[in-house]
Design an enzyme around this catalytic site. Structure first.
Site, PDB file in Angstrom:
ATOM      1  N   THR A 298     -14.550   8.460 -11.864  1.00 14.82           N
ATOM      2  CA  THR A 298     -15.982   8.668 -12.106  1.00 14.82           C
ATOM      3  C   THR A 298     -16.226   9.321 -13.465  1.00 14.82           C
ATOM      4  OG1 THR A 298     -16.323   8.891  -9.730  1.00 14.82           O
ATOM      5  CG2 THR A 298     -18.079   9.675 -11.167  1.00 14.82           C
TER       6      THR A 298
ATOM      7  N   SER B 271       6.929  -3.403   2.587  1.00 13.20           N
ATOM      8  CA  SER B 271       7.966  -3.035   1.625  1.00 13.20           C
ATOM      9  C   SER B 271       9.061  -2.181   2.248  1.00 13.20           C
ATOM     10  CB  SER B 271       7.334  -2.282   0.447  1.00 13.20           C
ATOM     11  OG  SER B 271       6.750  -1.076   0.881  1.00 13.20           O
TER      12      SER B 271
ATOM     13  N   LYS C 268       5.783   4.739  -6.650  1.00 10.63           N
ATOM     14  CA  LYS C 268       7.044   4.890  -5.916  1.00 10.63           C
ATOM     15  C   LYS C 268       8.123   5.504  -6.801  1.00 10.63           C
ATOM     16  CE  LYS C 268       6.097   1.144  -2.650  1.00 10.63           C
ATOM     17  NZ  LYS C 268       6.483  -0.177  -2.151  1.00 10.63           N
TER      18      LYS C 268
ATOM     19  N   PRO D 162      -7.832   9.288  -5.054  1.00 13.59           N
ATOM     20  CA  PRO D 162      -8.874  10.271  -5.381  1.00 13.59           C
ATOM     21  C   PRO D 162      -8.402  11.279  -6.417  1.00 13.59           C
ATOM     22  CG  PRO D 162      -8.609  10.031  -2.993  1.00 13.59           C
ATOM     23  CD  PRO D 162      -7.471   9.310  -3.621  1.00 13.59           C
TER      24      PRO D 162
END
Length: 818
Positions: A368, A692, A735, A363
């Protein structure tokens, strides 16, 4: 109702008892009973086999009870005779009973499979002749009025009741048929005084008469309204006929002509135009006030309003489009490149199928708003709707045209809103589409988002094919694993990972701060936020991949600045020149309060059994500390920290790998049987899952078992096999970004992810030594502070030093691997 006969009732004997639901039996009343409960059937059978055929009928206090106890049954009831019994195919019984005499239950006697009771008779107490006569006369008058209002009362019954002279019998007969509530009927049965019973009957009759009069009044009003509508329609039709004869035209005919012109001007495909004209012809034959006419009129309006041929001209100036994209968004080079490629192809090819792009990312990264920029760069209309929480397939495909209020689906509604055939249509939150008994909206989207099929998209409401091939569809998602695979196959996924701190600084400086300063009424140069303060806001007041919360924090700073500016201006006019407000790292606490997040840093020093992993979340990358403790025990393997099934399996695979290499690590055979191994991942309330963490789990266990610290400068990611192979992972950029923020110097990544390094920006890799590893031997050699090998490794499997794919630039933090 017949007069009761109780001379043959033996009140000294026990009689079977039948509890009644929703009915009260009065003396002299003949009524059919439908009985289905086993105890009730047994009671009827018992009564029917006795010479007198008597049974005690008492109503239940709660009709919902299937097996009422003694306290749930009214004590006053009616002793009746079972006249006939008819057994039904479903096992129930239909019995005809005749009420004989009021009675009170004195004692319940338990029979074999039903209740028996001892009763006493209840005698009526009559009032004075004058009082009884007056009450009876009033009751008969009211009953006559009631029977005239209620057409369901048979005329024969009315005449028979009017001829009754016995006040008690009249009260019982009318109460059994008029009083609606079971509680009131029970009161009438228990009323031994005839005058009281008549008064109760009079009260119920008056109440029922009022209700019937009100119903009649409402019916008359509705009838008058209908008559008026019919009269108006008749007069309107007459007026039209007169106007037609006079040659003055027809208002409605003019409206139909206008609709026909709209249909012809809409430039619909031939089949659609034919259907619209046919529907218009049907509408002309329908009465104006009919519901079906409203449905047809709405349908024609939708066919006319949906764009069939209107388009906007694409801006095919590649340089101008690139400039617009750069103005609106910082970074996102891969996305911008894809849009410019589309425009380039569109410039060379006259007609091409519209692409279906899926922007996937956490987010707040600008998915958008990027759609709006694409529409502006291409010169197209932009329409957006959210799919979050949509469960009804009709939301996508539309409702069947079978009732007033039915509508097309959201896609056709958006096309009407755009007004052109080739808008940029954004479907937000496609990963949050749900499904239930109303259908699967994700499956309904397959046709719309398939470039091979959307040339003939069929909406249930329109019932005609609609061409969506020129629409540029853009979907957004936070996570891809929740999107059904067939739907994913229709889309081109473009990942938009989280921003680095440096990118956030640029976005804040170029876009967010000027925007918030303008929105809060501040002068352009009246607020200065120092780079150190901005960095502190990014690192200590927000923790996100995007910039949504960063914008909120900057808005909070601007609100405080606006208040200071207003206070200094005093009573002067707005816009009075005020002294420049400077926000620094030192006074930031006055604007935003204490910091909300501490820096997620590496371990202060190397520790035994503590390994640092790298995790991906929907909010970006994160550090994952894994702790292992070894205790004397009996071979227990304990996992805590709310781990998912995949991580638990990774932990077991890591332990199996260590046991298979135990001899080389210097571990005794069966070492695990004399110890307990406890693995814990802090923040136990947060669910953790993913393929992972195997490498980190194995390093943590090896460190704890061999009592060799894990370097606090090393972070790692990768899945492990039983043979010690390191498998590929996802979310590499996020990461590495988390490792960079935490100050880690060395990051170990699987060899299969080497190809992904080229997509990681240089500023993310800055300060990191990134080593690609193929197996656990390489991982352990780099992660532990000293060598764990107690036995020489076989020559057939030489221990290769991991290759360093990226070293820190000179002067940056981090160490190079030799």
């Amino acid at each position: 109702m017949n007069p009761p006969e109780e001379n043959d009732i033996n009140w000294d004997e026990t009689v079977p008892m039948l509890p009644l639901r929703d009915i009260v039996v009065f003396p002299g009343m003949t009524a059919p009973l439908f009985v289905g409960r086993k105890k009730s059937i047994a009671a009827l059978d018992h009564a029917f086999t006795t010479p007198s055929r008597h049974i005690m009928l008492a109503s239940q206090k709660d009709a919902a009870l299937d097996d009422p106890s003694q306290k749930d049954i009214n004590k006053v009831g009616c002793v009746a005779e079972v006249s006939q019994i008819l057994r039904l195919p479903d096992g129930a019984i239909k019995a005809l009973i005749i009420g004989k005499k009021r009675g009170r239950i004195l004692e319940f006697v338990k029979g074999e499979n039903h209740l028996l009771v001892k009763c006493e008779p209840l005698a009526e107490t009559s009032a004075g002749p004058e009082q009884a006569s007056a009450a009876l006369s009033l009751a008969k008058t009211l009953f006559d009025k009631y029977s005239k209002l209620n057409q369901n009362v048979p005329r024969e019954a009315v005449d028979a009741l009017k001829g009754m002279d016995d006040a008690g019998q009249f009260a019982d007969a009318v109460a059994a048929n008029v009083i609606p509530r079971i509680e009131d009927r029970q009161k009438a049965l228990e009323a031994l005084d005839v005058k009281s019973r008549l008064e109760l009957l009079i009260s119920s009759l008056q109440e029922e008469i009022e209700i019937l009069q009100l119903e009649r009044k409402v019916r008359n009003q509705v009838k008058k309204q209908m008559e008026k509508s019919q009269r108006d329609y008749y007069l309107t039709e007459q007026m039209k006929a007169i106007q037609k004869e006079l040659g003055k035209g027809d208002g409605e005919r003019g409206e139909f002509a206008e609709l026909k012109d709209k249909i012809l001007k809409a430039k619909m495909p031939k089949e659609v135009e034919k259907k619209a004209l046919k529907e218009l012809s049907k509408l002309e034959q329908m009465p104006p006030m009919s519901a079906e006419g409203t449905v047809s009129r709405n349908y024609i309006d939708w066919l006319v309003d949906v764009p069939w041929s209107a388009t906007t001209q694409d801006k095919l100036d590649i340089a101008e489009a690139a400039k617009i994209l750069d103005e609106d968004h910082y970074g996102l080079d891969k996305v911008k490149e894809r849009i410019l490629e589309y425009l380039s192809v569109r410039k060379l090819v006259e007609k091409m199928k519209g692409p279906i792009l899926c922007f996937a990312g956490p987010p707040g990264v600008g998915k958008t708003s990027l759609g709006k920029s694409i529409a502006r760069a291409m010169g197209r209309k932009f329409v957006r709707f959210s799919l979050g929480g949509v469960r009804d397939e009709a939301e996508i495909r539309g409702h069947r045209r079978t009732y007033i209020g039915s509508l097309p689906g959201r896609i056709i509604q958006s096309m009407k809103k755009a007004g052109t055939k080739n808008p940029v249509l954004m479907l937000d939150e496609i990963d949050k589409v749900a499904s239930d008994y109303r259908g699967d909206p994700a499956a309904a989207l397959l046709e719309a988002l398939d470039p091979e099929q959307n040339v003939a998209f069929n909406d249930h409401y329109l019932e005609v094919d609609y061409d969506l091939s020129e629409v540029m569809f853009i979907t957004t998602a936070n996570a891809l694993h929740t999107i059904p695979r067939p739907l994913m196959d229709r889309m081109e996924v473009i990942s938009i990972p989280g921003y680095t701190d440096g990118e956030k600084e640029n976005i804040a400086t170029k876009y967010l701060i000027p925007k918030q300063v303008a929105e809060h009424g501040l002068a352009k140069d009246s607020l200065a936020i120092s780079p150190e303060a901005l960095r502190k806001i990014i690192r200590n007041h927000t923790r996100e991949s995007g910039v949504r919360n960063l914008e909120r924090e900057l808005a909070a700073v601007c609100r405080k600045a606006a208040r200071k500016t207003a206070e200094k201006a005093g009573g002067g006019k707005s816009g009075t020149k005020a002294r420049k407000i400077e926000v620094t790292a030192q006074n930031l606490v006055d604007y935003l309060g204490e910091i909300k997040f501490r820096d997620e840093l590496k371990e202060a020093k190397s520790g035994t059994g503590v390994a640092t992993g790298l995790a991906w979340t929907e909010l970006g990358g994160a550090m994952l500390k894994i702790e292992t403790t070894i205790m004397d025990g009996k071979g227990k393997f304990i996992l805590t920290g709310k781990l998912g099934d995949v991580m638990k399996e990774s932990a077991h695979a890591a332990l199996s790998y260590i046991r298979s290499r135990g001899k080389e690590f210097g571990l005794k055979k069966g070492f695990q049987e004399k110890i307990d191994i406890h693995i814990h991942i802090p923040e136990g309330a947060t669910p953790k899952e993913g393929p992972s963490a195997g490498v980190t789990l194995a390093v943590s266990m090896v460190s704890a078992l061999l009592n060799i610290p894990v370097s606090n400068e090393v972070a790692m990611t990768g899945e492990i096999t039983l043979r010690g192979q390191v498998l590929a992972i996802g979310g590499l950029r996020e990461k590495l970004l988390a490792a960079n923020r935490a100050g880690v110097k060395t990051v170990l990544i699987p060899e299969e992810n080497e190809k992904d390094l080229k997509d990681v920006p240089a500023n993310v890799k800055q300060g990191l030594s990134i080593a690609v590893v193929k197996n656990m031997d390489e991982v352990i050699k780099l992660a532990l502070t000293s060598s764990p090998w107690k036995k020489k490794v076989k020559k057939a499997e030489p221990l290769k030093h991991p290759r360093v794919k990226h070293r820190p630039t000179p002067g940056s933090a981090g160490v190079a691997l030799n």
